[in-house]
Scaffold this motif. Structure first.
Motif, PDB file in Angstrom:
ATOM      1  N   ALA A  30       1.209  -1.476  -0.445  1.00 62.25           N
ATOM      2  CA  ALA A  30      -0.219  -0.015  -0.145  1.00 62.25           C
ATOM      3  C   ALA A  30       0.988   1.328   0.153  1.00 62.25           C
ATOM      4  O   ALA A  30      -0.111   2.378  -0.422  1.00 62.25           O
ATOM      5  N   HIS A  31       2.355   1.617   0.860  1.00 62.53           N
ATOM      6  CA  HIS A  31       2.860   1.796   0.386  1.00 62.53           C
ATOM      7  C   HIS A  31       4.493   2.144   0.019  1.00 62.53           C
ATOM      8  O   HIS A  31       4.794   1.143   0.647  1.00 62.53           O
ATOM      9  N   LYS A  32       5.005   2.740  -0.027  1.00 65.67           N
ATOM     10  CA  LYS A  32       6.468   2.691  -0.616  1.00 65.67           C
ATOM     11  C   LYS A  32       7.581   2.628  -0.310  1.00 65.67           C
ATOM     12  O   LYS A  32       8.135   1.816   0.392  1.00 65.67           O
ATOM     13  N   HIS A  33       7.550   3.283   1.327  1.00 65.37           N
ATOM     14  CA  HIS A  33       8.062   3.315   2.685  1.00 65.37           C
ATOM     15  C   HIS A  33       8.004   2.759   3.634  1.00 65.37           C
ATOM     16  O   HIS A  33       6.529   3.148   3.994  1.00 65.37           O
ATOM     17  N   LYS A  34       8.734   2.209   4.155  1.00 65.81           N
ATOM     18  CA  LYS A  34       8.019   0.683   4.863  1.00 65.81           C
ATOM     19  C   LYS A  34       9.621   1.385   6.469  1.00 65.81           C
ATOM     20  O   LYS A  34      11.122   2.011   5.876  1.00 65.81           O
ATOM     21  N   THR A  35       9.583   1.051   6.889  1.00 65.69           N
ATOM     22  CA  THR A  35      10.897   0.263   8.485  1.00 65.69           C
ATOM     23  C   THR A  35      11.293  -0.706   9.034  1.00 65.69           C
ATOM     24  O   THR A  35      11.101  -1.281   8.579  1.00 65.69           O
ATOM     25  N   ILE A  36      13.106  -0.502   8.492  1.00 70.30           N
ATOM     26  CA  ILE A  36      13.257  -2.058   9.158  1.00 70.30           C
ATOM     27  C   ILE A  36      14.781  -1.495  10.098  1.00 70.30           C
ATOM     28  O   ILE A  36      14.976  -0.502  10.491  1.00 70.30           O
ATOM     29  N   ALA A  37      13.763  -3.074  10.730  1.00 71.58           N
ATOM     30  CA  ALA A  37      15.445  -2.498  12.390  1.00 71.58           C
ATOM     31  C   ALA A  37      16.324  -3.349  12.000  1.00 71.58           C
ATOM     32  O   ALA A  37      16.083  -4.463  11.551  1.00 71.58           O
ATOM     33  N   THR A  38      17.594  -3.613  12.052  1.00 73.66           N
ATOM     34  CA  THR A  38      17.966  -3.924  11.820  1.00 73.66           C
ATOM     35  C   THR A  38      19.416  -4.262  13.298  1.00 73.66           C
ATOM     36  O   THR A  38      18.742  -2.619  14.728  1.00 73.66           O
ATOM     37  N   SER A  65      15.717   2.299  10.638  1.00 74.94           N
ATOM     38  CA  SER A  65      15.939   2.331   8.847  1.00 74.94           C
ATOM     39  C   SER A  65      14.595   2.953   7.969  1.00 74.94           C
ATOM     40  O   SER A  65      14.023   1.788   7.808  1.00 74.94           O
ATOM     41  N   GLY A  66      14.760   3.807   7.389  1.00 72.42           N
ATOM     42  CA  GLY A  66      14.028   3.755   6.292  1.00 72.42           C
ATOM     43  C   GLY A  66      14.265   3.066   5.336  1.00 72.42           C
ATOM     44  O   GLY A  66      15.178   2.379   4.415  1.00 72.42           O
ATOM     45  N   ILE A  67      13.251   2.251   4.762  1.00 72.09           N
ATOM     46  CA  ILE A  67      13.283   0.609   3.459  1.00 72.09           C
ATOM     47  C   ILE A  67      12.454   1.081   2.551  1.00 72.09           C
ATOM     48  O   ILE A  67      11.653   1.010   2.886  1.00 72.09           O
ATOM     49  N   GLU A  68      12.268   0.555   0.758  1.00 72.17           N
ATOM     50  CA  GLU A  68      11.780  -0.263   0.240  1.00 72.17           C
ATOM     51  C   GLU A  68      11.749  -1.913   0.516  1.00 72.17           C
ATOM     52  O   GLU A  68      13.111  -2.192   0.440  1.00 72.17           O
ATOM     53  N   ALA A 103      25.700   1.908   2.850  1.00 68.63           N
ATOM     54  CA  ALA A 103      25.256   2.162   4.095  1.00 68.63           C
ATOM     55  C   ALA A 103      25.301   1.402   4.950  1.00 68.63           C
ATOM     56  O   ALA A 103      25.471  -0.282   5.471  1.00 68.63           O
ATOM     57  N   ARG A 104      24.944   1.589   6.387  1.00 66.47           N
ATOM     58  CA  ARG A 104      24.826   0.908   7.440  1.00 66.47           C
ATOM     59  C   ARG A 104      24.138  -0.134   7.690  1.00 66.47           C
ATOM     60  O   ARG A 104      23.812  -0.916   8.540  1.00 66.47           O
ATOM     61  N   LYS A 105      22.896  -0.026   7.530  1.00 68.75           N
ATOM     62  CA  LYS A 105      21.765  -1.723   7.380  1.00 68.75           C
ATOM     63  C   LYS A 105      22.041  -2.659   6.826  1.00 68.75           C
ATOM     64  O   LYS A 105      21.778  -2.993   7.428  1.00 68.75           O
ATOM     65  N   HIS A 142       8.378  -3.441   9.089  1.00 66.87           N
ATOM     66  CA  HIS A 142       6.969  -3.078  10.171  1.00 66.87           C
ATOM     67  C   HIS A 142       6.388  -2.088   8.475  1.00 66.87           C
ATOM     68  O   HIS A 142       7.058  -1.149   8.262  1.00 66.87           O
ATOM     69  N   SER A 143       5.328  -2.422   8.291  1.00 64.84           N
ATOM     70  CA  SER A 143       4.550  -1.928   7.228  1.00 64.84           C
ATOM     71  C   SER A 143       5.297   0.062   7.912  1.00 64.84           C
ATOM     72  O   SER A 143       4.793   0.405   8.597  1.00 64.84           O
ATOM     73  N   ALA A 144       4.199   0.406   6.924  1.00 60.61           N
ATOM     74  CA  ALA A 144       4.077   2.193   7.246  1.00 60.61           C
ATOM     75  C   ALA A 144       2.429   2.482   7.532  1.00 60.61           C
ATOM     76  O   ALA A 144       1.454   1.162   7.659  1.00 60.61           O
ATOM     77  N   THR A 145       2.508   2.671   8.854  1.00 63.59           N
ATOM     78  CA  THR A 145       1.769   3.202   9.741  1.00 63.59           C
ATOM     79  C   THR A 145       1.097   4.021   9.497  1.00 63.59           C
ATOM     80  O   THR A 145       1.027   5.390   9.320  1.00 63.59           O
TER      81      THR A 145
END
Length: 144
Positions: A24-32, A42-45, A61-63, A76-79
């Motif tokens: 549903a959305h281009k930008h998500k969040t990732i935890a590493t 970090s933001g991620i696609e 990149a650090r991630k 995590h999907s977009a909130t």
């Protein structure tokens, strides 16, 4: 661990809902995990390609470095907030945790360890948490 296609085959309807939230959305969040063990957000696609959940990292990149050192991640999907008065239409949010397999260059494929969909029941009176693991299958709880 499980490839997305294996999870999707095991729980087609649940996988469809989770994928819809990620698509549903281009930008998500990732935890590493950083080298010292502390979390990094970090933001991620992401994309679903040929039965795989894939994501990438920019060169240096650090991630990406985090994932090569310790492949554990949580996506995590977009909130999106529920609309007041129309809470029952809120699609909720989705989370996927697992381990990243290194693909070509800075591309990673997900080995899925857990998939979660948090949403409201049809009456919007309970928070519903559904989660799937390879060992436990699909489970569901409702919370007031």
């Amino acid at each position: 661990m499980t490839a997305w296609r294996e999870f999707e085959a095991a729980e087609r309807e649940f996988a469809r809902r989770v994928r819809a939230l990620f698509d549903a959305h281009k930008h998500k969040t990732i935890a590493t995990l950083r080298a010292d063990g502390s979390p990094r957000i970090s933001g991620i696609e992401t994309a679903f390609e040929d039965g795989e959940l894939v994501f990438g990292s920019m060169p240096h990149a650090r991630k990406g470095a985090d994932l090569r050192r310790d492949p554990r991640f949580a996506l995590h999907s977009a909130t999106v907030d529920p609309v007041e008065g129309a809470e029952a239409q809120w699609p909720g949010e989705a989370k996927i945790a697992g381990r990243a397999r290194t693909g070509d260059g800075e591309r990673f494929e997900a080995d899925v360890a857990e998939v979660v969909h948090t949403h409201l029941n049809e009456a919007a009176t309970l928070l519903v948490v559904e989660w799937w693991t390879p060992a436990g299958g699909l489970r569901r709880v409702g919370r007031e």
